[in-house]
Design a protein around this motif. Sequence first.
Motif, PDB file in Angstrom:
ATOM      1  N   GLN A   1       0.830  -1.206   0.000  1.00 27.78           N
ATOM      2  CA  GLN A   1       0.000   0.000   0.000  1.00 27.78           C
ATOM      3  C   GLN A   1       0.867   1.259   0.000  1.00 27.78           C
ATOM      4  OE1 GLN A   1      -3.274  -0.283  -0.160  1.00 27.78           O
ATOM      5  NE2 GLN A   1      -3.887   1.856  -0.007  1.00 27.78           N
ATOM      6  N   ARG A   2       1.916   1.247   0.797  1.00 21.86           N
ATOM      7  CA  ARG A   2       2.780   2.424   0.872  1.00 21.86           C
ATOM      8  C   ARG A   2       3.661   2.554  -0.371  1.00 21.86           C
ATOM      9  NH1 ARG A   2       4.752   1.088   6.875  1.00 21.86           N
ATOM     10  NH2 ARG A   2       4.049  -0.955   6.162  1.00 21.86           N
ATOM     11  N   ALA A   3       3.990   1.423  -1.009  1.00 22.52           N
ATOM     12  CA  ALA A   3       4.715   1.483  -2.283  1.00 22.52           C
ATOM     13  C   ALA A   3       3.856   2.152  -3.345  1.00 22.52           C
ATOM     14  CB  ALA A   3       5.108   0.077  -2.730  1.00 22.52           C
ATOM     15  N   SER A   4       2.560   1.859  -3.334  1.00 18.48           N
ATOM     16  CA  SER A   4       1.634   2.513  -4.260  1.00 18.48           C
ATOM     17  C   SER A   4       1.613   4.020  -4.040  1.00 18.48           C
ATOM     18  CB  SER A   4       0.234   1.924  -4.071  1.00 18.48           C
ATOM     19  OG  SER A   4      -0.717   2.636  -4.834  1.00 18.48           O
ATOM     20  N   SER A   5       1.578   4.435  -2.777  1.00 19.40           N
ATOM     21  CA  SER A   5       1.600   5.862  -2.453  1.00 19.40           C
ATOM     22  C   SER A   5       2.896   6.507  -2.926  1.00 19.40           C
ATOM     23  CB  SER A   5       1.440   6.069  -0.945  1.00 19.40           C
ATOM     24  OG  SER A   5       0.224   5.531  -0.478  1.00 19.40           O
ATOM     25  N   ALA A   6       4.011   5.793  -2.756  1.00 20.08           N
ATOM     26  CA  ALA A   6       5.311   6.327  -3.165  1.00 20.08           C
ATOM     27  C   ALA A   6       5.364   6.574  -4.665  1.00 20.08           C
ATOM     28  CB  ALA A   6       6.424   5.366  -2.755  1.00 20.08           C
ATOM     29  N   ILE A   7       4.804   5.652  -5.448  1.00 21.90           N
ATOM     30  CA  ILE A   7       4.808   5.812  -6.907  1.00 21.90           C
ATOM     31  C   ILE A   7       3.971   7.014  -7.314  1.00 21.90           C
ATOM     32  CG2 ILE A   7       4.104   4.728  -9.075  1.00 21.90           C
ATOM     33  CD1 ILE A   7       4.719   2.012  -7.641  1.00 21.90           C
ATOM     34  N   LEU A   8       2.780   7.144  -6.713  1.00 20.03           N
ATOM     35  CA  LEU A   8       1.898   8.258  -7.055  1.00 20.03           C
ATOM     36  C   LEU A   8       2.525   9.589  -6.660  1.00 20.03           C
ATOM     37  CD1 LEU A   8      -0.749   9.476  -8.004  1.00 20.03           C
ATOM     38  CD2 LEU A   8      -1.758   8.906  -5.777  1.00 20.03           C
ATOM     39  N   ILE A   9       2.974   9.697  -5.410  1.00 19.82           N
ATOM     40  CA  ILE A   9       3.552  10.959  -4.932  1.00 19.82           C
ATOM     41  C   ILE A   9       4.853  11.263  -5.664  1.00 19.82           C
ATOM     42  CG2 ILE A   9       4.513  12.141  -2.919  1.00 19.82           C
ATOM     43  CD1 ILE A   9       2.556  10.454  -1.213  1.00 19.82           C
ATOM     44  N   GLY A  10       5.676  10.239  -5.889  1.00 16.79           N
ATOM     45  CA  GLY A  10       6.938  10.437  -6.600  1.00 16.79           C
ATOM     46  C   GLY A  10       6.725  10.920  -8.021  1.00 16.79           C
ATOM     47  N   THR A  11       5.707  10.388  -8.694  1.00 16.00           N
ATOM     48  CA  THR A  11       5.421  10.816 -10.069  1.00 16.00           C
ATOM     49  C   THR A  11       4.973  12.271 -10.097  1.00 16.00           C
ATOM     50  OG1 THR A  11       4.813   8.546 -10.677  1.00 16.00           O
ATOM     51  CG2 THR A  11       4.060  10.315 -12.132  1.00 16.00           C
ATOM     52  N   ILE A  12       4.129  12.658  -9.149  1.00 16.79           N
ATOM     53  CA  ILE A  12       3.680  14.057  -9.084  1.00 16.79           C
ATOM     54  C   ILE A  12       4.864  14.984  -8.788  1.00 16.79           C
ATOM     55  CG2 ILE A  12       2.249  15.692  -7.790  1.00 16.79           C
ATOM     56  CD1 ILE A  12       0.273  13.336  -7.353  1.00 16.79           C
ATOM     57  N   ALA A  13       5.680  14.610  -7.796  1.00 13.17           N
ATOM     58  CA  ALA A  13       6.837  15.442  -7.434  1.00 13.17           C
ATOM     59  C   ALA A  13       7.835  15.544  -8.576  1.00 13.17           C
ATOM     60  CB  ALA A  13       7.510  14.877  -6.185  1.00 13.17           C
ATOM     61  N   SER A  14       7.926  14.500  -9.397  1.00  8.32           N
ATOM     62  CA  SER A  14       8.916  14.495 -10.475  1.00  8.32           C
ATOM     63  C   SER A  14       8.604  15.509 -11.568  1.00  8.32           C
ATOM     64  CB  SER A  14       9.025  13.094 -11.090  1.00  8.32           C
ATOM     65  OG  SER A  14       7.885  12.779 -11.876  1.00  8.32           O
ATOM     66  N   THR A  15       7.361  15.977 -11.634  1.00  7.43           N
ATOM     67  CA  THR A  15       7.064  17.022 -12.622  1.00  7.43           C
ATOM     68  C   THR A  15       7.917  18.262 -12.359  1.00  7.43           C
ATOM     69  OG1 THR A  15       5.222  17.892 -11.306  1.00  7.43           O
ATOM     70  CG2 THR A  15       4.695  16.211 -12.937  1.00  7.43           C
ATOM     71  N   VAL A  16       8.227  18.491 -11.087  1.00  3.95           N
ATOM     72  CA  VAL A  16       9.086  19.629 -10.722  1.00  3.95           C
ATOM     73  C   VAL A  16      10.555  19.255 -10.843  1.00  3.95           C
ATOM     74  CG1 VAL A  16       9.743  21.211  -8.866  1.00  3.95           C
ATOM     75  CG2 VAL A  16       7.336  20.577  -9.181  1.00  3.95           C
ATOM     76  N   THR A  17      10.949  18.135 -10.221  1.00  2.00           N
ATOM     77  CA  THR A  17      12.373  17.785 -10.172  1.00  2.00           C
ATOM     78  C   THR A  17      12.923  17.439 -11.557  1.00  2.00           C
ATOM     79  OG1 THR A  17      11.798  15.513  -9.564  1.00  2.00           O
ATOM     80  CG2 THR A  17      12.288  17.044  -7.772  1.00  2.00           C
ATOM     81  N   VAL A  18      12.174  16.675 -12.338  1.00  2.00           N
ATOM     82  CA  VAL A  18      12.649  16.320 -13.681  1.00  2.00           C
ATOM     83  C   VAL A  18      12.754  17.572 -14.552  1.00  2.00           C
ATOM     84  CG1 VAL A  18      12.070  15.075 -15.809  1.00  2.00           C
ATOM     85  CG2 VAL A  18      11.833  13.935 -13.594  1.00  2.00           C
ATOM     86  N   SER A  19      11.765  18.469 -14.443  1.00  2.00           N
ATOM     87  CA  SER A  19      11.829  19.713 -15.210  1.00  2.00           C
ATOM     88  C   SER A  19      13.053  20.538 -14.830  1.00  2.00           C
ATOM     89  CB  SER A  19      10.551  20.538 -14.983  1.00  2.00           C
ATOM     90  OG  SER A  19       9.416  19.837 -15.449  1.00  2.00           O
ATOM     91  N   LEU A  20      13.389  20.543 -13.535  1.00  2.00           N
ATOM     92  CA  LEU A  20      14.587  21.272 -13.097  1.00  2.00           C
ATOM     93  C   LEU A  20      15.854  20.658 -13.677  1.00  2.00           C
ATOM     94  CD1 LEU A  20      13.738  22.059  -9.359  1.00  2.00           C
ATOM     95  CD2 LEU A  20      14.002  23.705 -11.217  1.00  2.00           C
ATOM     96  N   PHE A  21      15.928  19.322 -13.674  1.00  2.00           N
ATOM     97  CA  PHE A  21      17.110  18.679 -14.257  1.00  2.00           C
ATOM     98  C   PHE A  21      17.195  18.941 -15.765  1.00  2.00           C
ATOM     99  CE2 PHE A  21      17.508  16.157 -10.322  1.00  2.00           C
ATOM    100  CZ  PHE A  21      18.890  16.214 -10.164  1.00  2.00           C
ATOM    101  N   ILE A  22      16.059  18.934 -16.445  1.00  2.56           N
ATOM    102  CA  ILE A  22      16.073  19.276 -17.875  1.00  2.56           C
ATOM    103  C   ILE A  22      16.598  20.696 -18.066  1.00  2.56           C
ATOM    104  CG2 ILE A  22      14.631  19.714 -19.905  1.00  2.56           C
ATOM    105  CD1 ILE A  22      12.762  17.504 -18.917  1.00  2.56           C
ATOM    106  N   TYR A  23      16.136  21.618 -17.223  1.00  4.67           N
ATOM    107  CA  TYR A  23      16.581  23.013 -17.313  1.00  4.67           C
ATOM    108  C   TYR A  23      18.089  23.119 -17.068  1.00  4.67           C
ATOM    109  CZ  TYR A  23      17.136  27.940 -16.097  1.00  4.67           C
ATOM    110  OH  TYR A  23      17.580  29.239 -16.044  1.00  4.67           O
ATOM    111  N   PHE A  24      18.574  22.472 -16.016  1.00  6.11           N
ATOM    112  CA  PHE A  24      20.002  22.553 -15.692  1.00  6.11           C
ATOM    113  C   PHE A  24      20.856  21.947 -16.805  1.00  6.11           C
ATOM    114  CE2 PHE A  24      18.689  22.387 -10.967  1.00  6.11           C
ATOM    115  CZ  PHE A  24      18.582  23.776 -10.942  1.00  6.11           C
TER     116      PHE A  24
END
Length: 317
Positions: free
Chosen positions: A285-308
């Motif tokens: 159950q918590r792994a499912s939460s991690a995937i969902l939250i991680g995917t949402i958070a990655s919209t910011v972090t991945v975009s930052l890495f693309i920018y850098f």
Amino acid sequence: MENVISLALPFFGLIFLGVAAGKFKKLPPEGLAWMQFFIIYIALPALFFRLLARTPVEELTNIGYVAGTTFATYCAFAIAFCIGVIASNGNIPEATIQALIGSYSNIGYMGPGLTLAVLGPAAAVPTALVFCFDNILLFTLAPLMMAVAGTDNEPPMKTALTVLKRIFTHPFILATIAGVLAAAVQFRPPQALDTLLTFLSNAAAPCALFAMGVTVVQRPLGRVPLELPAVLIVKLVVHPLIVLLLLNWIGGFDPSWVATAVLMACLPPAANVFVIAQQYDVYSQRASSAILIGTIASTVTVSLFIYFITEGYLPIG
């Protein structure tokens, strides 16, 4: 920034279209079965084969690159495992799933689409290499750690055979092996077959990203444990930085290869983490939460890495 938006928006847009479709249409999870089969067994293998078959074979045997990227993933696994051991009071099976959350990037569904969109065809070979050897590492570590913990009741020989079977029957890895062999003998498919492979390759990334969005939204968001933010920081930030530091320390790599490894490492946790958690009935159950939250958070972090990367703020050669 406009360039980053033009790269990231279509990429994440397909994911969120999948999220919207899964949220509002309310189709059963079984409805994705044929699309997932098409993506995993047909479209993405065609993409890997087509790109690798056209690559000079000497580029496919870069031992230093493979060693650097794979060891970086192992370091992320070890760091997240330590966090998990502390958070779970020494529960090794739970810590193993948390280690996978912190190290197993969504390199199958998201990797090729992102790296090829940002870096072009030069990212094809390093993408395939990272995918193959990261999967070999993590397909080995997960059952090994579960066996150590006593969760996996199979005898050691059967566990070893299971690991080998998972590695050498995975469609992506089979396609990669076929692509390397085709490159070695300089095989060029007939025009009709090459056109078919092109059609399948072009469909791979859009279908994979859309299906990922649907899959993520269909996973229930359960209790968010206190250690999850730390583990996701390892996955989304620490892992790509370890890759960057190690490859720069080894040196001698093409900048596009370093950038590819960083982008592959900064992706959110793979959906396979949930599958493995369900397989061992641990932390699912918590792994499912991690995937969902991680995917949402990655919209910011991945975009930052693309920018850098695109603006030259990261030392990638």
